[in-house]
Write a protein that holds these residues in place. Structure first.
Motif, mmCIF file in Angstrom:
data_model
loop_
_atom_site.group_PDB
_atom_site.id
_atom_site.type_symbol
_atom_site.label_atom_id
_atom_site.label_comp_id
_atom_site.label_asym_id
_atom_site.label_seq_id
_atom_site.Cartn_x
_atom_site.Cartn_y
_atom_site.Cartn_z
ATOM 1 N N ARG A 1 -11.421 4.658 -1.300
ATOM 2 C CA ARG A 1 -12.156 5.748 -1.355
ATOM 3 C C ARG A 1 -11.458 6.967 -1.628
ATOM 4 O O ARG A 1 -10.660 7.163 -0.794
ATOM 5 N N ARG B 1 -12.971 10.093 -1.249
ATOM 6 C CA ARG B 1 -13.378 11.359 -0.696
ATOM 7 C C ARG B 1 -13.278 11.021 0.924
ATOM 8 O O ARG B 1 -13.890 9.977 1.549
ATOM 9 N N THR B 2 -12.274 11.536 1.498
ATOM 10 C CA THR B 2 -12.018 10.994 3.018
ATOM 11 C C THR B 2 -12.051 12.316 3.917
ATOM 12 O O THR B 2 -12.184 12.120 4.902
ATOM 13 N N THR B 3 -12.387 13.330 3.227
ATOM 14 C CA THR B 3 -12.430 14.560 4.191
ATOM 15 C C THR B 3 -13.795 15.082 4.461
ATOM 16 O O THR B 3 -14.449 15.306 3.356
ATOM 17 N N HIS B 4 -14.265 15.284 5.639
ATOM 18 C CA HIS B 4 -15.788 15.789 5.824
ATOM 19 C C HIS B 4 -15.692 17.396 5.830
ATOM 20 O O HIS B 4 -14.801 18.023 6.579
ATOM 21 N N ILE B 5 -16.713 17.833 5.600
ATOM 22 C CA ILE B 5 -17.226 19.267 5.714
ATOM 23 C C ILE B 5 -18.222 19.193 6.800
ATOM 24 O O ILE B 5 -19.637 18.739 6.510
ATOM 25 N N MET B 6 -17.990 20.084 7.767
ATOM 26 C CA MET B 6 -19.393 20.007 8.808
ATOM 27 C C MET B 6 -19.831 21.416 8.872
ATOM 28 O O MET B 6 -19.212 22.425 8.532
ATOM 29 N N PRO C 1 -25.885 14.044 1.528
ATOM 30 C CA PRO C 1 -24.605 14.301 1.133
ATOM 31 C C PRO C 1 -24.138 14.341 -0.345
ATOM 32 O O PRO C 1 -23.699 15.420 -0.816
ATOM 33 N N THR C 2 -24.715 13.546 -0.945
ATOM 34 C CA THR C 2 -24.590 13.380 -2.564
ATOM 35 C C THR C 2 -25.342 14.879 -3.116
ATOM 36 O O THR C 2 -24.654 15.486 -3.900
ATOM 37 N N ARG D 1 -23.142 17.900 -2.190
ATOM 38 C CA ARG D 1 -21.655 17.623 -2.895
ATOM 39 C C ARG D 1 -22.014 18.083 -4.375
ATOM 40 O O ARG D 1 -21.243 19.118 -4.812
#
Length: 114
Positions: free
Chosen positions: A6, A8-13, A36-37, A40
Motif C-alpha cells: 500500500r 498510502r501510509t500516512t494519516h491526517i487527523m 476517507p475516500t 481524499r
C-alpha cells in the motif's frame, strides 16, 4: 488483512463535531464512497459525483408517465375535434399549460440528479 504494498501510509487527523461528521458521512454516501475516500478526493481537488438516487428515478419515471398520458389525451382530443375533457372541466389550452409545467418539473428533477 491489508495490502503490504500500500502506498498510502500516512494519516491526517482532523477533529470535527458530531454534526459535521454526520454531514460528511451523508455527503460521502450520496457519492457511494467511504468517508476517507470522499475526503481524499475533495482534498486532492476532485469533485466526487453524486450517484443517482432511486427515489429521484421513480419521481422522474412518474413525471414522464404523466406527461405521456397528457400527450395521449391531447392527441385524442385533437383527433376527435373535442374542445375539452372531463365534462368541460379541462380545455386544450389548460392541458397544454399542464404539459409545459410537467416538462419544467422533469427538467428540475433531472437537474437535481446531477
Amino acid at each position: 488483512m491489508g495490502n503490504e504494498t500500500r502506498k498510502r501510509t500516512t494519516h491526517i487527523m482532523v477533529r470535527v463535531s458530531p454534526d459535521e461528521k454526520e454531514t460528511i458521512a451523508q455527503a460521502a454516501a450520496k457519492c457511494d464512497l467511504k468517508v476517507p475516500t470522499y475526503l481524499r478526493e475533495l482534498g486532492l481537488g476532485y469533485a466526487p459525483k453524486s450517484t443517482v438516487d432511486a427515489q429521484e428515478f421513480e419521481q422522474l419515471a412518474k413525471l414522464y408517465g404523466d406527461l405521456g398520458r397528457m400527450g395521449g389525451l391531447l392527441k385524442m382530443w385533437l383527433a376527435d375535434g373535442s374542445r375539452s375533457a372531463y365534462g368541460n372541466h379541462l380545455g386544450i389550452p389548460e392541458l397544454v399549460n399542464r404539459i409545459g409545467k410537467l416538462q419544467q418539473e422533469i427538467g428540475e428533477v433531472a437537474k437535481d440528479m446531477y
